[in-house]
Design a protein around this motif. Sequence first.
Motif, mmCIF file in Angstrom:
data_model
loop_
_atom_site.group_PDB
_atom_site.id
_atom_site.type_symbol
_atom_site.label_atom_id
_atom_site.label_comp_id
_atom_site.label_asym_id
_atom_site.label_seq_id
_atom_site.Cartn_x
_atom_site.Cartn_y
_atom_site.Cartn_z
ATOM 1 N N HIS A 1 0.827 -1.211 0.000
ATOM 2 C CA HIS A 1 0.000 0.000 0.000
ATOM 3 C C HIS A 1 0.863 1.264 0.000
ATOM 4 O O HIS A 1 0.561 2.237 -0.684
ATOM 5 C CB HIS A 1 -0.952 -0.002 1.200
ATOM 6 C CG HIS A 1 -2.054 -0.994 1.047
ATOM 7 N ND1 HIS A 1 -1.919 -2.306 1.438
ATOM 8 C CD2 HIS A 1 -3.299 -0.879 0.513
ATOM 9 C CE1 HIS A 1 -3.041 -2.956 1.168
ATOM 10 N NE2 HIS A 1 -3.890 -2.116 0.598
ATOM 11 N N ARG A 2 1.950 1.235 0.760
ATOM 12 C CA ARG A 2 2.843 2.393 0.821
ATOM 13 C C ARG A 2 3.468 2.650 -0.552
ATOM 14 O O ARG A 2 3.539 3.797 -1.008
ATOM 15 C CB ARG A 2 3.934 2.167 1.870
ATOM 16 C CG ARG A 2 4.850 3.351 2.041
ATOM 17 C CD ARG A 2 5.796 3.221 3.238
ATOM 18 N NE ARG A 2 6.612 2.044 3.181
ATOM 19 C CZ ARG A 2 6.610 1.066 4.091
ATOM 20 N NH1 ARG A 2 5.826 1.131 5.145
ATOM 21 N NH2 ARG A 2 7.389 0.024 3.960
ATOM 22 N N VAL B 1 2.993 6.137 -2.569
ATOM 23 C CA VAL B 1 4.156 6.966 -2.876
ATOM 24 C C VAL B 1 4.274 7.194 -4.374
ATOM 25 O O VAL B 1 4.490 8.317 -4.834
ATOM 26 C CB VAL B 1 5.454 6.332 -2.308
ATOM 27 C CG1 VAL B 1 6.697 7.001 -2.887
ATOM 28 C CG2 VAL B 1 5.466 6.418 -0.788
ATOM 29 N N LEU B 2 4.108 6.129 -5.164
ATOM 30 C CA LEU B 2 4.218 6.282 -6.618
ATOM 31 C C LEU B 2 3.123 7.198 -7.167
ATOM 32 O O LEU B 2 3.371 8.010 -8.057
ATOM 33 C CB LEU B 2 4.167 4.919 -7.305
ATOM 34 C CG LEU B 2 5.398 4.033 -7.084
ATOM 35 C CD1 LEU B 2 5.172 2.651 -7.694
ATOM 36 C CD2 LEU B 2 6.650 4.672 -7.648
ATOM 37 N N PHE B 3 1.911 7.089 -6.627
ATOM 38 C CA PHE B 3 0.804 7.892 -7.136
ATOM 39 C C PHE B 3 0.903 9.343 -6.683
ATOM 40 O O PHE B 3 0.832 10.268 -7.493
ATOM 41 C CB PHE B 3 -0.531 7.283 -6.689
ATOM 42 C CG PHE B 3 -1.732 7.946 -7.302
ATOM 43 C CD1 PHE B 3 -2.115 7.653 -8.600
ATOM 44 C CD2 PHE B 3 -2.482 8.858 -6.586
ATOM 45 C CE1 PHE B 3 -3.231 8.251 -9.176
ATOM 46 C CE2 PHE B 3 -3.590 9.470 -7.143
ATOM 47 C CZ PHE B 3 -3.975 9.167 -8.446
ATOM 48 N N TYR B 4 1.088 9.546 -5.379
ATOM 49 C CA TYR B 4 1.022 10.900 -4.836
ATOM 50 C C TYR B 4 2.349 11.657 -4.854
ATOM 51 O O TYR B 4 2.365 12.869 -5.035
ATOM 52 C CB TYR B 4 0.479 10.881 -3.402
ATOM 53 C CG TYR B 4 -0.969 10.496 -3.354
ATOM 54 C CD1 TYR B 4 -1.951 11.369 -3.829
ATOM 55 C CD2 TYR B 4 -1.369 9.262 -2.880
ATOM 56 C CE1 TYR B 4 -3.282 11.017 -3.811
ATOM 57 C CE2 TYR B 4 -2.715 8.909 -2.858
ATOM 58 C CZ TYR B 4 -3.666 9.787 -3.318
ATOM 59 O OH TYR B 4 -4.988 9.445 -3.313
ATOM 60 N N LEU B 5 3.447 10.967 -4.660
ATOM 61 C CA LEU B 5 4.728 11.666 -4.582
ATOM 62 C C LEU B 5 5.529 11.585 -5.886
ATOM 63 O O LEU B 5 6.251 12.521 -6.219
ATOM 64 C CB LEU B 5 5.564 11.124 -3.419
ATOM 65 C CG LEU B 5 4.907 11.251 -2.040
ATOM 66 C CD1 LEU B 5 5.791 10.662 -0.958
ATOM 67 C CD2 LEU B 5 4.553 12.685 -1.730
ATOM 68 N N ARG C 1 -7.618 1.827 -0.370
ATOM 69 C CA ARG C 1 -7.354 1.380 1.002
ATOM 70 C C ARG C 1 -6.322 2.296 1.669
ATOM 71 O O ARG C 1 -6.441 2.633 2.848
ATOM 72 C CB ARG C 1 -6.867 -0.069 0.994
ATOM 73 C CG ARG C 1 -6.574 -0.632 2.364
ATOM 74 C CD ARG C 1 -7.820 -0.811 3.179
ATOM 75 N NE ARG C 1 -7.481 -1.409 4.454
ATOM 76 C CZ ARG C 1 -8.034 -1.091 5.593
ATOM 77 N NH1 ARG C 1 -9.034 -0.216 5.608
ATOM 78 N NH2 ARG C 1 -7.678 -1.654 6.705
ATOM 79 N N SER C 2 -5.331 2.734 0.920
ATOM 80 C CA SER C 2 -4.319 3.646 1.458
ATOM 81 C C SER C 2 -4.955 4.953 1.893
ATOM 82 O O SER C 2 -4.661 5.466 2.980
ATOM 83 C CB SER C 2 -3.233 3.924 0.415
ATOM 84 O OG SER C 2 -2.544 2.734 0.101
ATOM 85 N N ARG C 3 -5.826 5.499 1.051
ATOM 86 C CA ARG C 3 -6.523 6.748 1.410
ATOM 87 C C ARG C 3 -7.316 6.555 2.696
ATOM 88 O O ARG C 3 -7.305 7.420 3.578
ATOM 89 C CB ARG C 3 -7.474 7.162 0.286
ATOM 90 C CG ARG C 3 -6.808 7.763 -0.905
ATOM 91 C CD ARG C 3 -7.857 8.253 -1.924
ATOM 92 N NE ARG C 3 -7.259 8.353 -3.231
ATOM 93 C CZ ARG C 3 -7.460 7.519 -4.245
ATOM 94 N NH1 ARG C 3 -8.293 6.520 -4.135
ATOM 95 N NH2 ARG C 3 -6.855 7.710 -5.384
ATOM 96 N N GLN C 4 -7.993 5.415 2.779
ATOM 97 C CA GLN C 4 -8.824 5.124 3.948
ATOM 98 C C GLN C 4 -7.964 5.042 5.214
ATOM 99 O O GLN C 4 -8.346 5.566 6.267
ATOM 100 C CB GLN C 4 -9.557 3.805 3.701
ATOM 101 C CG GLN C 4 -10.502 3.388 4.782
ATOM 102 C CD GLN C 4 -11.134 2.034 4.456
ATOM 103 O OE1 GLN C 4 -10.506 1.155 3.868
ATOM 104 N NE2 GLN C 4 -12.386 1.877 4.828
#
Length: 164
Positions: free
Chosen positions: A112-113, A117-121, A146-149
Amino acid sequence: MGAEGYVREVYDASYVRLVVQLLALTGDLADAEDAVQEAFVKALGQGARFARLDNPEAWLRTVALNHVRNRWRHLDVVRRFQAKVPGPMAAHEIGPEPVAVVQALGTLDLAHRTVAVLFYLADRSVADIASELGVPIGTVKTRLARSRQLLAPLLSVPEEADHV
């Protein structure tokens, strides 16, 4: 005896001998121990195949030597190109927001991390992430959701009470 037990038996019988051999080659005890440890990690990954080897110590020595050679090749490349790489940037003050994000990301499991990281950073698209990680697009979307949650309660700013 299971594969792990067999690796342990070979470890007890061969570790010191292998470290001495690699120490003679590298001239550095830490490098020698690291290479031998890497070899034993790979042996554990081999499972039952390792137990079927005719000469497990020779296999371990070869793996350790390859580890050392790869490290030397890497260091050679670094030495050749290091002068061309710009030096470190001046230190910048990191505010509390990035620190909070990194701490929150640290609570996620690796899968999930990585997606977060790839999507947001790293600003990668869902399709790019799926391709890069070798997983279906739906898996990336599920992990992002799931990460957002999981991150939402850790990153939300508490509302201050109105003072009248």
